[in-house]
Design a protein around this motif. Structure first.
Motif, PDB file in Angstrom:
ATOM      1  N   LEU A  34      43.184  49.955  45.161  1.00  0.00           N
ATOM      2  CA  LEU A  34      42.865  50.525  46.122  1.00  0.00           C
ATOM      3  C   LEU A  34      43.972  49.555  47.412  1.00  0.00           C
ATOM      4  O   LEU A  34      44.033  51.071  48.314  1.00  0.00           O
ATOM      5  CB  LEU A  34      41.415  50.292  46.901  1.00  0.00           C
ATOM      6  N   ALA A  35      43.952  49.399  47.542  1.00  0.00           N
ATOM      7  CA  ALA A  35      44.855  48.854  48.823  1.00  0.00           C
ATOM      8  C   ALA A  35      46.334  49.357  48.403  1.00  0.00           C
ATOM      9  O   ALA A  35      47.360  49.269  49.213  1.00  0.00           O
ATOM     10  CB  ALA A  35      45.348  46.811  48.345  1.00  0.00           C
ATOM     11  N   MET A  36      46.829  49.470  47.148  1.00  0.00           N
ATOM     12  CA  MET A  36      48.135  49.919  46.865  1.00  0.00           C
ATOM     13  C   MET A  36      47.843  51.762  47.176  1.00  0.00           C
ATOM     14  O   MET A  36      48.831  51.975  47.560  1.00  0.00           O
ATOM     15  CB  MET A  36      48.309  49.796  45.647  1.00  0.00           C
ATOM     16  N   VAL A  37      47.268  52.290  47.088  1.00  0.00           N
ATOM     17  CA  VAL A  37      47.001  53.198  46.682  1.00  0.00           C
ATOM     18  C   VAL A  37      47.212  53.997  48.539  1.00  0.00           C
ATOM     19  O   VAL A  37      47.899  54.977  48.596  1.00  0.00           O
ATOM     20  CB  VAL A  37      45.923  53.974  46.114  1.00  0.00           C
ATOM     21  N   LEU A  38      46.087  53.370  48.711  1.00  0.00           N
ATOM     22  CA  LEU A  38      46.549  53.371  50.626  1.00  0.00           C
ATOM     23  C   LEU A  38      47.530  53.098  51.347  1.00  0.00           C
ATOM     24  O   LEU A  38      48.334  53.798  51.889  1.00  0.00           O
ATOM     25  CB  LEU A  38      45.060  52.526  51.555  1.00  0.00           C
ATOM     26  N   THR A  39      48.055  52.358  50.850  1.00  0.00           N
ATOM     27  CA  THR A  39      49.459  51.609  51.551  1.00  0.00           C
ATOM     28  C   THR A  39      50.457  52.490  51.051  1.00  0.00           C
ATOM     29  O   THR A  39      51.491  53.249  52.026  1.00  0.00           O
ATOM     30  CB  THR A  39      49.842  50.682  50.551  1.00  0.00           C
ATOM     31  N   ARG A  40      50.165  53.803  49.494  1.00  0.00           N
ATOM     32  CA  ARG A  40      51.519  54.591  49.470  1.00  0.00           C
ATOM     33  C   ARG A  40      50.856  55.680  50.538  1.00  0.00           C
ATOM     34  O   ARG A  40      52.154  55.902  50.956  1.00  0.00           O
ATOM     35  CB  ARG A  40      51.440  54.496  47.574  1.00  0.00           C
ATOM     36  N   ALA A  41      49.871  55.889  50.226  1.00  0.00           N
ATOM     37  CA  ALA A  41      49.563  57.046  51.341  1.00  0.00           C
ATOM     38  C   ALA A  41      49.868  57.115  52.428  1.00  0.00           C
ATOM     39  O   ALA A  41      50.278  57.815  53.578  1.00  0.00           O
ATOM     40  CB  ALA A  41      47.887  57.538  50.878  1.00  0.00           C
ATOM     41  N   ALA A  42      49.672  55.522  53.161  1.00  0.00           N
ATOM     42  CA  ALA A  42      50.234  55.231  54.745  1.00  0.00           C
ATOM     43  C   ALA A  42      52.084  55.532  55.068  1.00  0.00           C
ATOM     44  O   ALA A  42      52.405  55.918  55.825  1.00  0.00           O
ATOM     45  CB  ALA A  42      50.334  54.166  54.984  1.00  0.00           C
ATOM     46  N   PHE A  43      52.343  55.128  53.883  1.00  0.00           N
ATOM     47  CA  PHE A  43      53.774  55.112  53.899  1.00  0.00           C
ATOM     48  C   PHE A  43      54.748  56.307  53.378  1.00  0.00           C
ATOM     49  O   PHE A  43      55.883  57.211  54.119  1.00  0.00           O
ATOM     50  CB  PHE A  43      54.817  54.543  53.285  1.00  0.00           C
ATOM     51  N   ASP A  44      53.850  57.799  52.398  1.00  0.00           N
ATOM     52  CA  ASP A  44      54.220  58.400  51.987  1.00  0.00           C
ATOM     53  C   ASP A  44      52.966  59.971  51.814  1.00  0.00           C
ATOM     54  O   ASP A  44      54.446  61.082  51.291  1.00  0.00           O
ATOM     55  CB  ASP A  44      54.302  58.335  50.874  1.00  0.00           C
ATOM     56  N   ARG A  45      52.533  59.873  51.860  1.00  0.00           N
ATOM     57  CA  ARG A  45      51.562  60.924  52.226  1.00  0.00           C
ATOM     58  C   ARG A  45      50.357  60.564  53.041  1.00  0.00           C
ATOM     59  O   ARG A  45      48.877  60.974  52.262  1.00  0.00           O
ATOM     60  CB  ARG A  45      50.725  61.287  50.492  1.00  0.00           C
ATOM     61  N   PRO A  46      50.815  60.625  54.653  1.00  0.00           N
ATOM     62  CA  PRO A  46      49.906  60.809  55.231  1.00  0.00           C
ATOM     63  C   PRO A  46      48.605  61.587  55.473  1.00  0.00           C
ATOM     64  O   PRO A  46      47.429  61.346  55.172  1.00  0.00           O
ATOM     65  CB  PRO A  46      49.968  60.036  55.989  1.00  0.00           C
ATOM     66  N   GLU A  47      48.796  62.451  54.769  1.00  0.00           N
ATOM     67  CA  GLU A  47      48.212  63.476  54.715  1.00  0.00           C
ATOM     68  C   GLU A  47      47.007  63.966  53.527  1.00  0.00           C
ATOM     69  O   GLU A  47      46.010  64.696  53.823  1.00  0.00           O
ATOM     70  CB  GLU A  47      48.929  64.675  54.542  1.00  0.00           C
ATOM     71  N   ALA A  48      47.451  62.940  52.897  1.00  0.00           N
ATOM     72  CA  ALA A  48      46.067  62.573  51.415  1.00  0.00           C
ATOM     73  C   ALA A  48      45.127  61.240  52.431  1.00  0.00           C
ATOM     74  O   ALA A  48      44.513  61.375  52.072  1.00  0.00           O
ATOM     75  CB  ALA A  48      47.068  61.840  50.814  1.00  0.00           C
ATOM     76  N   ALA A  49      45.198  61.278  53.987  1.00  0.00           N
ATOM     77  CA  ALA A  49      44.318  60.462  54.782  1.00  0.00           C
ATOM     78  C   ALA A  49      42.755  60.816  54.099  1.00  0.00           C
ATOM     79  O   ALA A  49      41.711  59.483  53.924  1.00  0.00           O
ATOM     80  CB  ALA A  49      44.302  59.591  55.430  1.00  0.00           C
ATOM     81  N   THR A  50      42.243  61.719  54.469  1.00  0.00           N
ATOM     82  CA  THR A  50      41.030  61.983  54.395  1.00  0.00           C
ATOM     83  C   THR A  50      40.293  62.140  53.250  1.00  0.00           C
ATOM     84  O   THR A  50      38.897  61.545  52.689  1.00  0.00           O
ATOM     85  CB  THR A  50      41.012  63.442  55.412  1.00  0.00           C
ATOM     86  N   LEU A  51      40.471  62.782  52.346  1.00  0.00           N
ATOM     87  CA  LEU A  51      40.763  62.718  50.619  1.00  0.00           C
ATOM     88  C   LEU A  51      39.968  61.294  50.637  1.00  0.00           C
ATOM     89  O   LEU A  51      39.291  61.615  50.285  1.00  0.00           O
ATOM     90  CB  LEU A  51      41.392  62.935  50.306  1.00  0.00           C
ATOM     91  N   LEU A  52      41.824  60.525  50.469  1.00  0.00           N
ATOM     92  CA  LEU A  52      41.298  59.088  50.005  1.00  0.00           C
ATOM     93  C   LEU A  52      39.656  58.229  50.730  1.00  0.00           C
ATOM     94  O   LEU A  52      39.554  57.580  49.549  1.00  0.00           O
ATOM     95  CB  LEU A  52      43.135  58.336  49.974  1.00  0.00           C
ATOM     96  N   LEU A  53      40.196  58.150  52.187  1.00  0.00           N
ATOM     97  CA  LEU A  53      38.916  57.457  52.441  1.00  0.00           C
ATOM     98  C   LEU A  53      37.652  57.779  51.860  1.00  0.00           C
ATOM     99  O   LEU A  53      36.763  57.717  51.842  1.00  0.00           O
ATOM    100  CB  LEU A  53      39.235  57.896  54.417  1.00  0.00           C
ATOM    101  N   ASP A  54      37.857  58.959  52.173  1.00  0.00           N
ATOM    102  CA  ASP A  54      36.073  59.978  51.473  1.00  0.00           C
ATOM    103  C   ASP A  54      35.897  59.024  50.266  1.00  0.00           C
ATOM    104  O   ASP A  54      34.671  58.497  50.406  1.00  0.00           O
ATOM    105  CB  ASP A  54      36.698  61.744  51.859  1.00  0.00           C
ATOM    106  N   THR A  55      36.894  59.008  49.597  1.00  0.00           N
ATOM    107  CA  THR A  55      36.727  59.245  48.451  1.00  0.00           C
ATOM    108  C   THR A  55      36.511  57.819  47.767  1.00  0.00           C
ATOM    109  O   THR A  55      36.072  57.000  47.372  1.00  0.00           O
ATOM    110  CB  THR A  55      37.723  59.722  46.860  1.00  0.00           C
ATOM    111  N   ILE A  56      37.471  57.084  48.842  1.00  0.00           N
ATOM    112  CA  ILE A  56      37.226  55.247  48.128  1.00  0.00           C
ATOM    113  C   ILE A  56      36.011  54.848  48.915  1.00  0.00           C
ATOM    114  O   ILE A  56      35.051  54.219  48.325  1.00  0.00           O
ATOM    115  CB  ILE A  56      38.286  54.426  48.652  1.00  0.00           C
ATOM    116  N   LEU A  57      35.838  54.935  50.419  1.00  0.00           N
ATOM    117  CA  LEU A  57      34.744  54.332  50.992  1.00  0.00           C
ATOM    118  C   LEU A  57      33.244  54.865  50.481  1.00  0.00           C
ATOM    119  O   LEU A  57      32.231  54.427  50.300  1.00  0.00           O
ATOM    120  CB  LEU A  57      35.064  54.995  52.474  1.00  0.00           C
ATOM    121  N   GLY A  58      33.339  56.400  49.964  1.00  0.00           N
ATOM    122  CA  GLY A  58      31.992  56.659  49.527  1.00  0.00           C
ATOM    123  C   GLY A  58      31.890  55.961  48.184  1.00  0.00           C
ATOM    124  O   GLY A  58      30.745  55.645  47.703  1.00  0.00           O
TER     125      GLY A  58
END
Length: 315
Positions: free
Chosen positions: A239-263
């Motif tokens: 999960l740290a890897m997934v969020l880091t990849r999004a942070a550097f390459d796909r910040p537009e995916a943040a809402t989807l990922l945070l909803d999913t991971i934290l859910g």
């Protein structure tokens, strides 16, 4: 933030997960996302005792309400140093084009990152896991015996065992995801020997029992669930890897990922502990009856379970 500054932020771990997550809820910024990813990375590779604190605060900041579970005790031992070899292997994985490794390749490369951590992490992860509800009691049962396809094959079709059998056969899955003997799991220090073998045999079973489909998005979600259940070290790294990849390459995916991971994390924290369940005794019961018996609510996804597959088909 450069990669070097991200590494420095991970080592400092001086951010506030609640404030960062709440800020991202108001507005997604690369800086905020990288700051939260650095905290998630920190607890995955340097101070696992703070994992539940960081994820609980992330969930509260993002979702606007506290997790409905008791805070987990964790000692404040000094942080483990992060070997340079870890960052070399980590960035090499981040730079691998998405889709080129396949699910199995991602699993193997992510798991391999654990081998680059400070030697002191193994004992600390082991101690920390025992703070999660039901973990010590489950591990005390001893190294888990294997499930068998023969025992599942005789279960009624509409039962937990029958549906588990169909899931494995219809998808060509291995019953335990990866081979525990090849991985040498029995040689790990307690309770990691038990925990790693148990989650391999229960991962797809938990998909069924906890209501996670076997899609790309729900594989991310169930990693959050596993993390919330017992601080699963592989899930923390993934999960740290997934969020880091999004942070550097796909910040537009943040809402989807945070909803999913934290859910998934909240679902894991607020569900009864599943590690020690004697599944073999309830193979013949329907999934709904098993959930009622355990007091387990199915995962409620904020997004279509097959969203990744839909996007891939439309590309």
């Amino acid at each position: 933030m450069t990669r070097a500054s991200f590494e420095a932020a991970t080592a400092r771990a001086d951010g506030d997960a609640l404030a960062l997550a709440a800020g991202l809820r108001r507005e997604v910024t690369a800086e905020g996302l990288q700051g939260l990813a650095a905290l998630w990375m920190y607890v995955a590779i340097s101070q696992p005792e703070r994992l539940s604190e960081i994820y609980d605060r992330s969930a509260e900041g993002w979702r606007g309400e506290a997790v409905k579970a008791a805070a987990l005790a964790g000692d404040q031992a000094p942080r483990e140093p992060i070997p340079p070899a870890f960052w070399t292997a980590f960035w090499a994985l981040i730079d691998t084009p998405p889709g080129t490794l396949g699910a199995g390749g991602v699993t193997q490369r992510t798991a391999a990152l654990l081998g680059h951590l400070s030697p002191g992490m193994t004992a600390r992860v082991a101690r920390t896991a025992l703070a999660y509800p039901g973990c010590a009691e489950a591990a005390a049962q001893g190294y888990p015996a294997k499930f068998t396809m023969a025992s599942l094959a005789v279960c009624p079709k509409v039962s937990l065992g029958g549906e588990f059998h169909s899931l494995i056969v219809d998808n060509g899955f291995d019953l335990e995801v990866l081979d525990r003997e090849t991985l040498g799991l029995a040689d790990l220090p307690a309770p990691l020997d038990y925990l790693n073998a148990r989650i391999l045999q229960c991962h797809d079973l938990w998909h069924l029992a906890a209501g996670y489909r076997t899609t790309g998005l729900h594989e991310v979600a169930i990693s959050g669930f596993q993390l919330g259940q017992f601080g699963h070290s592989y899930s923390a790294m993934f999960l740290a890897m997934v969020l880091t990849r999004a942070a550097f390459d796909r910040p537009e995916a943040a809402t989807l990922l945070l909803d999913t991971i934290l859910g998934g994390w909240v679902h894991g924290r607020e569900s009864p502990p599943l590690l020690g369940v004697a599944w073999e005794a309830i193979w013949d019961q329907p999934v709904d009856a098993v959930r009622a018996r355990l007091g387990l609510k199915p995962y409620a996804s904020a997004w279509p379970a097959d969203l990744f597959e839909q996007l891939a088909a439309a590309a």
